[in-house]
Enzyme design. Structure first.
Site, PDB file in Angstrom:
ATOM      1  N   ASP A  65       0.833  -1.197   0.000  1.00 14.02           N
ATOM      2  CA  ASP A  65       0.000   0.000   0.000  1.00 14.02           C
ATOM      3  C   ASP A  65       0.873   1.256   0.000  1.00 14.02           C
ATOM      4  O   ASP A  65       0.538   2.242  -0.655  1.00 14.02           O
ATOM      5  CB  ASP A  65      -0.938   0.003   1.206  1.00 14.02           C
ATOM      6  CG  ASP A  65      -1.878   1.196   1.186  1.00 14.02           C
ATOM      7  OD1 ASP A  65      -2.629   1.352   0.205  1.00 14.02           O
ATOM      8  OD2 ASP A  65      -1.857   1.971   2.148  1.00 14.02           O
ATOM      9  N   ASP A  85      -7.348   2.546  -4.532  1.00 21.73           N
ATOM     10  CA  ASP A  85      -6.530   2.360  -3.339  1.00 21.73           C
ATOM     11  C   ASP A  85      -7.366   2.474  -2.065  1.00 21.73           C
ATOM     12  O   ASP A  85      -7.326   1.590  -1.209  1.00 21.73           O
ATOM     13  CB  ASP A  85      -5.390   3.396  -3.331  1.00 21.73           C
ATOM     14  CG  ASP A  85      -4.511   3.246  -2.104  1.00 21.73           C
ATOM     15  OD1 ASP A  85      -3.780   2.238  -2.020  1.00 21.73           O
ATOM     16  OD2 ASP A  85      -4.564   4.118  -1.225  1.00 21.73           O
ATOM     17  N   ASP A  89      -8.358  -0.472   0.545  1.00 21.66           N
ATOM     18  CA  ASP A  89      -7.881  -0.305   1.923  1.00 21.66           C
ATOM     19  C   ASP A  89      -9.011  -0.545   2.914  1.00 21.66           C
ATOM     20  O   ASP A  89      -8.849  -1.277   3.896  1.00 21.66           O
ATOM     21  CB  ASP A  89      -7.320   1.100   2.155  1.00 21.66           C
ATOM     22  CG  ASP A  89      -5.919   1.296   1.611  1.00 21.66           C
ATOM     23  OD1 ASP A  89      -5.285   0.303   1.198  1.00 21.66           O
ATOM     24  OD2 ASP A  89      -5.465   2.457   1.599  1.00 21.66           O
TER      25      ASP A  89
END
Length: 168
Positions: A65, A85, A89
């Site tokens: 990440d 992203d 997450d």
């Protein structure tokens, strides 16, 4: 709370690592997807009680990440990449407590449900504020390297990772 102190120390290391990954076939989105796939492995590992294996999957997910963002900043941020992203997450953050609930439903369901409740609250307020910040053109100089307004505070990534490590 801790991210603003940790990021300046980690960022140079991530930039050095990502310099070796900056190849034509490697994309920030590809790293995001690979990191998520590895992070998803934490779910069965947790459910089986394989906490060390789960911890490795969690740590690798968080490393990737960081690398996807570093590569994106090197090449140029995109809205689609930022969306992918943050979406993955939040899914990853939810699957970890769910894995603990599966490992021992009788003893872990209530703490896992409480953690999921907290994640829903912080995640929805984070994203709602980011939407309003964009609408009202509010800048965030403290997190200028993010795809959209990043609301820092008590439950940033560092605190979440530390909690997952402690629980494992």
């Amino acid at each position: 709370m801790l991210d603003r102190h940790l990021h300046p120390r980690i960022k140079p290391l991530l930039n050095r690592l990502v310099a070796t990954l900056d190849k034509p076939g490697i994309t920030p989105d590809g790293i995001t997807l690979m990191g998520f796939a590895i992070g998803v492995l934490a779910l069965p590992f947790l459910a089986l009680g394989w906490y060390l294996a789960a911890l490795v999957a969690i740590a690798l997910n968080r490393l990737l990440d960081g690398l996807d963002g570093a590569l994106a900043r090197r090449r140029g941020l995109s809205d689609a990449g930022g969306f992918l992203d943050i979406s993955l997450d939040f899914l990853f953050y939810a699957l970890v407590p769910f894995g603990f609930a599966l490992a021992d439903p009788v003893n872990n369901s209530l703490p896992a449900a409480w953690l999921l409740f907290a994640f829903i609250g912080t995640g929805s307020s984070f994203l709602a504020f980011a939407t309003l910040a964009a609408k009202h053109e509010i800048d965030n100089p403290g997190y200028a390297h993010k795809s959209f307004y990043y609301l820092g505070g008590l439950t940033e990534g560092t605190e979440t990772l530390l909690l997952f490590v402690l629980i494992c």
